[in-house]
Structures are given as C-alpha cells and as structure tokens.
Design an enzyme around this catalytic site. Structure first.
Site, PDB file in Angstrom:
ATOM      1  CE1 TYR A 126      -3.357   2.854   0.648  1.00 16.47           C
ATOM      2  CE2 TYR A 126      -2.051   3.312   2.606  1.00 16.47           C
ATOM      3  CZ  TYR A 126      -3.035   3.677   1.710  1.00 16.47           C
ATOM      4  OH  TYR A 126      -3.698   4.879   1.866  1.00 16.47           O
ATOM      5  CD  GLU A 174      -8.841   7.748   3.789  1.00 17.74           C
ATOM      6  OE1 GLU A 174      -9.705   8.595   3.522  1.00 17.74           O
ATOM      7  OE2 GLU A 174      -7.813   7.589   3.091  1.00 17.74           O
ATOM      8  CD1 TRP A 206      -3.424   1.516   5.875  1.00 18.16           C
ATOM      9  CD2 TRP A 206      -5.526   2.234   6.090  1.00 18.16           C
ATOM     10  NE1 TRP A 206      -3.925   1.788   4.615  1.00 18.16           N
ATOM     11  CE2 TRP A 206      -5.220   2.220   4.729  1.00 18.16           C
ATOM     12  CE3 TRP A 206      -6.810   2.639   6.486  1.00 18.16           C
ATOM     13  CZ2 TRP A 206      -6.111   2.598   3.736  1.00 18.16           C
ATOM     14  CZ3 TRP A 206      -7.712   3.018   5.502  1.00 18.16           C
ATOM     15  CH2 TRP A 206      -7.359   2.989   4.142  1.00 18.16           C
TER      16      TRP A 206
END
Length: 194
Positions: A16, A38, A46
């Site tokens: 990522y 998010e 995350w």
C-alpha cells in the site's frame, strides 16, 4: 530502500505504501473508496481495513457511489451480516449517506475531485517531515474540510479521517523525506522536493 517506518514489517502495508499512499488521485470512485475505508478505520488499525479491502469492494459495488447511494434499509441490514467488512451500523450508514452527499457535491462542483482539490488550489502540499512523530493527526486544512463536509451532511468525516484522506489521495505528501517515495510522489505531483 528506506520507507516510512509505519509500513515496515507487513507485506500488505508495504505494498500500500509503495504503490498507493500519497499518489495524487483525481477519480471520484477512488476518492469514495478512500472515504469509505478511512471512515471504517475509525478506532481500528489501517492494516485491519486493508485486510478487508476486497470485502468492502464487494459490499460497496466496487465503490460505485451511484449504486451505493441507492442502498436502502434492507441492503444495510444485509451488510451488517457481511463478515468481509467491519459490521458497524453507524459506519455502514455513513458510507451510504456519504455516497448521496458525494453526488450532491458533484452537482455543485462537477466532481468531488474538483471540490476536494479546490481547498489547495489543485496543488499538493509537500510537508518535508523528517520524523514519524512530526506527522500530525490533523491540521488546520483538515479541520476546515471536515467542517465543510459535515455542513454538507457527510458523516464519519472528522478532521483525523479527513487528514488521512488528504494523505492517501496525494493532497498532502507526508512521506518522510528519507523515504524513497517522497521524491517519487513529488515528481508525480509535479512538485520539487524540499
């Protein structure tokens, strides 16, 4: 090859970081994807969200906000049973609501992209930070955008979530200057590294 320390130690996080985080986004579907992810992250890591990203992609019609905006109570109940996503009613309802609000912004601005990049006059902000500890959770800019989004009816878009969005979509380059992606992202954005 040196990268931002938050991405070390996990292949998914590294991928990522190395390929997506901070790359300027100008596509409303991608903006919606990051807003959904998010918002889902609130209170979680995350990495937890990245592991469920494909589940979110399936649950939210490939992040097609025009489809998600039509989700009703029955679909929301269905999503609450979907083990591929975080089954939090408020977060799921916020995603559906935010798809509808995104459509409204598109009516007023032509695109969500034009709206969000308009806060920086279309030019990414280059932070030039040297330590992870120097990266803030939110800024005056994210405070302003979060306030405006809330005024427009968006939900689960506090300043910290908005700042994460700004970082993810390249509006803010928060790669550390020692990170190999710092200069690459600046080049992609047409900026000169600090």
């Amino acid at each position: 090859m040196q990268r931002c320390p938050w991405a070390d130690g996990n292949d998914l996080m590294q991928r990522y970081h190395d390929t997506e985080w901070g790359v300027p986004v100008h596509d409303d579907t991608r903006h919606f994807e990051f807003l959904v992810l998010e918002s889902a992250q609130a209170g979680l890591s995350w990495l937890t969200i990245l592991k469920r990203r494909e589940g979110y992609r399936q649950a939210f019609a490939g992040f097609d906000f025009t489809v998600v905006a039509r989700y009703g109570a029955r679909k929301i109940e269905e999503l609450l049973q979907d083990t591929g996503i975080i089954r939090n009613r408020r977060k799921i309802e916020a995603a559906v609501n935010n798809a509808r609000r995104l459509l409204e912004i598109r009516q007023g601005f032509g695109s969500f992209d034009a709206y969000i990049w308009g806060f920086v006059d279309g030019k990414p902000l280059v932070s030039g930070r040297r330590r992870l500890a120097d990266i803030p959770a939110h800024t005056e800019l994210s405070d302003r955008i979060a306030k405006d989004l809330k005024r427009r009816g968006f939900r689960f878009v506090g300043s910290t979530i908005v700042y994460s969005h700004l970082q993810a979509v390249g509006i803010v380059n928060d790669h550390l200057v020692s990170c190999f992606r710092y200069a690459e992202i600046n080049r992609l954005a047409g900026e000169t590294p600090a």
